[in-house]
Design a protein around this motif. Structure first.
Motif, short mmCIF file in Angstrom:
data_model
loop_
_atom_site.label_atom_id
_atom_site.label_comp_id
_atom_site.label_asym_id
_atom_site.label_seq_id
_atom_site.Cartn_x
_atom_site.Cartn_y
_atom_site.Cartn_z
N LEU A 136 42.83 50.48 52.77
CA LEU A 136 43.21 50.60 51.36
C LEU A 136 43.79 49.28 50.88
O LEU A 136 44.81 48.82 51.41
N TYR A 137 43.15 48.67 49.90
CA TYR A 137 43.65 47.44 49.28
C TYR A 137 43.77 47.66 47.77
O TYR A 137 42.85 48.19 47.15
N LYS A 138 44.92 47.24 47.22
CA LYS A 138 45.14 47.37 45.78
C LYS A 138 45.62 46.03 45.21
O LYS A 138 46.45 45.35 45.82
N TYR A 139 45.10 45.70 44.04
CA TYR A 139 45.45 44.46 43.35
C TYR A 139 45.96 44.78 41.95
O TYR A 139 45.40 45.65 41.26
N VAL A 140 46.99 44.04 41.52
CA VAL A 140 47.39 44.01 40.11
C VAL A 140 47.34 42.56 39.68
O VAL A 140 48.07 41.72 40.22
N LEU A 141 46.47 42.26 38.71
CA LEU A 141 46.24 40.88 38.27
C LEU A 141 46.60 40.73 36.81
O LEU A 141 46.25 41.58 35.98
N ASP A 142 47.28 39.64 36.48
CA ASP A 142 47.68 39.37 35.11
C ASP A 142 47.33 37.92 34.77
O ASP A 142 46.99 37.13 35.64
N ASP A 143 47.45 37.57 33.49
CA ASP A 143 47.17 36.22 33.00
C ASP A 143 45.76 35.79 33.42
O ASP A 143 44.80 36.50 33.18
N ASN A 144 45.65 34.63 34.09
CA ASN A 144 44.35 34.11 34.51
C ASN A 144 44.13 34.24 36.02
O ASN A 144 43.34 33.49 36.61
N ALA A 145 44.83 35.17 36.64
CA ALA A 145 44.73 35.33 38.10
C ALA A 145 43.33 35.81 38.49
O ALA A 145 42.64 36.50 37.74
N VAL A 146 42.94 35.41 39.71
CA VAL A 146 41.65 35.81 40.26
C VAL A 146 41.89 36.51 41.59
O VAL A 146 42.60 36.01 42.47
N GLY A 147 41.30 37.68 41.74
CA GLY A 147 41.39 38.42 43.00
C GLY A 147 40.00 38.71 43.54
O GLY A 147 39.03 38.82 42.78
N ALA A 148 39.92 38.81 44.86
CA ALA A 148 38.65 39.14 45.49
C ALA A 148 38.91 40.00 46.72
O ALA A 148 39.86 39.75 47.47
N PHE A 149 38.08 41.00 46.89
CA PHE A 149 38.12 41.82 48.11
C PHE A 149 36.70 42.10 48.55
O PHE A 149 35.86 42.56 47.77
N ALA A 150 36.42 41.78 49.81
CA ALA A 150 35.14 42.14 50.41
C ALA A 150 35.44 42.74 51.77
O ALA A 150 36.05 42.10 52.62
N GLY A 151 35.03 43.98 51.96
CA GLY A 151 35.32 44.67 53.21
C GLY A 151 34.07 45.33 53.77
O GLY A 151 33.37 46.07 53.05
N LEU A 152 33.77 45.05 55.02
CA LEU A 152 32.60 45.64 55.68
C LEU A 152 33.04 46.56 56.79
O LEU A 152 33.83 46.18 57.66
N ILE A 153 32.56 47.80 56.75
CA ILE A 153 32.69 48.73 57.88
C ILE A 153 31.35 48.74 58.60
O ILE A 153 30.34 49.18 58.05
N LEU A 154 31.35 48.24 59.82
CA LEU A 154 30.13 48.17 60.62
C LEU A 154 30.19 49.21 61.73
O LEU A 154 31.08 49.16 62.58
N VAL A 155 29.27 50.17 61.70
CA VAL A 155 29.19 51.20 62.73
C VAL A 155 27.95 50.89 63.57
O VAL A 155 26.81 51.06 63.11
N GLU A 156 28.18 50.45 64.79
CA GLU A 156 27.07 50.02 65.62
C GLU A 156 26.39 51.20 66.31
O GLU A 156 26.93 52.31 66.39
#
Length: 454
Positions: free
Chosen positions: A322-342
């Motif tokens: 679980l990832y949560k972001y609160v962004l204001d003004d000119n802020a930049v956020g990024a989330f990339a999450g991979l669940i790999l089930v082999e």
């Protein structure tokens, strides 16, 4: 000169000096790491896992390094006071990348537990460190890890032997301070920190890492963390960043879990400049479980990029993210999450969620949750949302006499506190509720009694 070339030239000119002020176990991997860095260079936006952060530009400035390991004239135990109430931690400091051992906490760790300088322990017990160092973080696969491995001279070693349960949380203050002091704040300074965490069979430990800056210099930190969590072991690992707008942090965390182990990893970014966090977690034994949580509060021109991979290689493992972001003004956020089930990782249970709140029209959020499944008996789900403050809720509260600014604050707090409430270290959870509120109010205060940051 491109970003890579200055570091290639640096290593060619200073390799012997770097090795002289480090230790054999770390030196054994340097030349291979240098070869990997020459081949890989810095990852560009064309590399899938780095497409939201321009990494080469972060390394373009001419940063100074403390290759001769000059002492920094400060006693952090006297200058820094953390006012987290009732946390009762065993408190240690890392100044830039050097473990501070001139003064140590009075509280005693259980027998066999080590919290010390990585290079010192590697010199005294080379077989112990060599067994784990560089085994999880592969320099052949990542340019940042290769750079850190070829330049890092010291760092932190945490070792918990088999069956030992460390009841008191261990708190590490990572303090960035320029060797030139606050008299030369315009000098850029780079530090390369290495952290090795070993939790043996059926052992337990709680670690709290807090990143702070001690002066107004522009800092660049590369950090590589390797955490080996053996069968039946338990690791709680909290990382709190509270630096300043000139700080650049590039951190790679590698976690290896064996059968029936448990990891709870939380990343909290309250104040920063540019932050790029990578977490790679691998299940190498059945019945293991992990929880990855993150919360980000960013405004002005801050940039926070979290990239995670959870690799299910063994059956009957559980992951929650679980990832949560609160962004204001000119802020930049990024989330990339991979669940790999082999293939063969049957009975996997996994949930991945990324929720984001843009409090201004100019804030930007990039969200990319991913599932890659090669087994047919699993329960996996993922989701992502990006939105703004609820107008109906704001109207409802304003109709009842709550000012607009306070109404926005209450909605933001309710949104982000879901992550904070998942933290199992109760005194830290309570303190973070206060810090988060102060952050939203623009009043993020330094800990009382701290003279380092003034």
């Amino acid at each position: 000169m491109n970003s890579e070339q200055q570091y290639i030239d640096l290593y060619r000119q200073s390799a012997e000096l770097i090795k002289e002020y480090s230790t054999g176990v770390m030196n054994d991997l340097r030349d291979d790491a240098f070869s990997d860095f020459q081949r890989l260079g810095f990852p560009t936006k064309k590399v899938e896992r780095y497409k939201y952060t321009d990494v080469p530009s972060l390394f373009e400035p001419d940063y100074g390094l403390n290759l001769k390991r000059l002492d920094i004239p400060v006693n952090p135990y006297e200058a820094f006071r953390c006012d987290v109430p009732n946390l009762s931690t065993s408190l240690y400091f890392v100044l830039n990348d050097s473990f501070y051992d001139k003064t140590l906490p009075k509280s005693h760790l259980p027998e066999g537990v080590i919290v010390d300088s990585l290079s010192k322990v590697a010199a005294e017990q080379p077989d112990l460190v060599a067994k784990y160092y560089g085994k999880i973080a592969k320099t052949a696969e990542d340019g940042i890890t290769a750079l850190n491995t070829m330049l890092a001279q010291d760092g932190l070693f945490v070792y918990v032997p088999r069956g030992v349960k460390v009841e008191r949380a261990i708190q590490i203050i990572n303090m960035l301070k320029s060797p030139l002091g606050s008299q030369n704040p315009d000098v850029n300074f780079m530090t390369n920190r290495r952290v090795l965490i070993v939790v043996e069979e059926n052992a337990e430990v709680k670690l709290l890492f807090c990143d702070h800056t001690a002066d107004d210099s522009k800092f660049l930190t590369t950090q590589v963390v390797e955490a080996s969590v053996a069968e039946g072991a338990r690791l709680e690992f909290y990382c709190l960043e509270e630096t300043h707008s000139k700080n650049v942090r590039v951190s790679n965390v590698y976690i290896d879990q064996q059968a029936n182990s448990s990891v709870n990893h939380n990343v909290i970014t309250l104040h920063n400049g540019i932050t790029r966090n990578r977490t790679d977690l691998v299940f190498n034994g059945e019945g293991a479980e992990c929880s990855l949580c993150g919360c980000v509060i960013a405004d002005k021109n801050q940039h926070v990029d979290n990239n995670t991979v959870i690799d299910h290689r063994a059956p009957h493992c559980t992951s929650n993210e679980l990832y949560k972001y609160v962004l204001d003004d000119n802020a930049v956020g990024a989330f990339a999450g991979l669940i790999l089930v082999e293939q063969g990782a049957q009975k996997t249970v996994s949930q991945e969620t990324n929720q984001n709140l843009c409090a201004s029209k100019t804030a930007r959020m990039y969200s990319q949750p991913m599932l890659e499944i090669y087994a047919d008996d699993v329960k996996c789900a993922h989701g992502s949302t990006v939105g703004q403050l609820n107008d109906a809720a704001l109207f409802y509260m304003r109709q009842r006499g709550i000012p607009l600014s306070e109404a926005k604050l209450l909605l933001q707090l309710a949104f982000i506190n879901e992550v904070v409430d998942k933290m199992q270290l109760l005194p830290l959870r309570d303190r973070l509720h206060h810090l988060v509120e102060q952050r939203f109010r623009g009043e993020l205060s330094k800990c009382s009694g701290c003279t380092l940051c003034r």
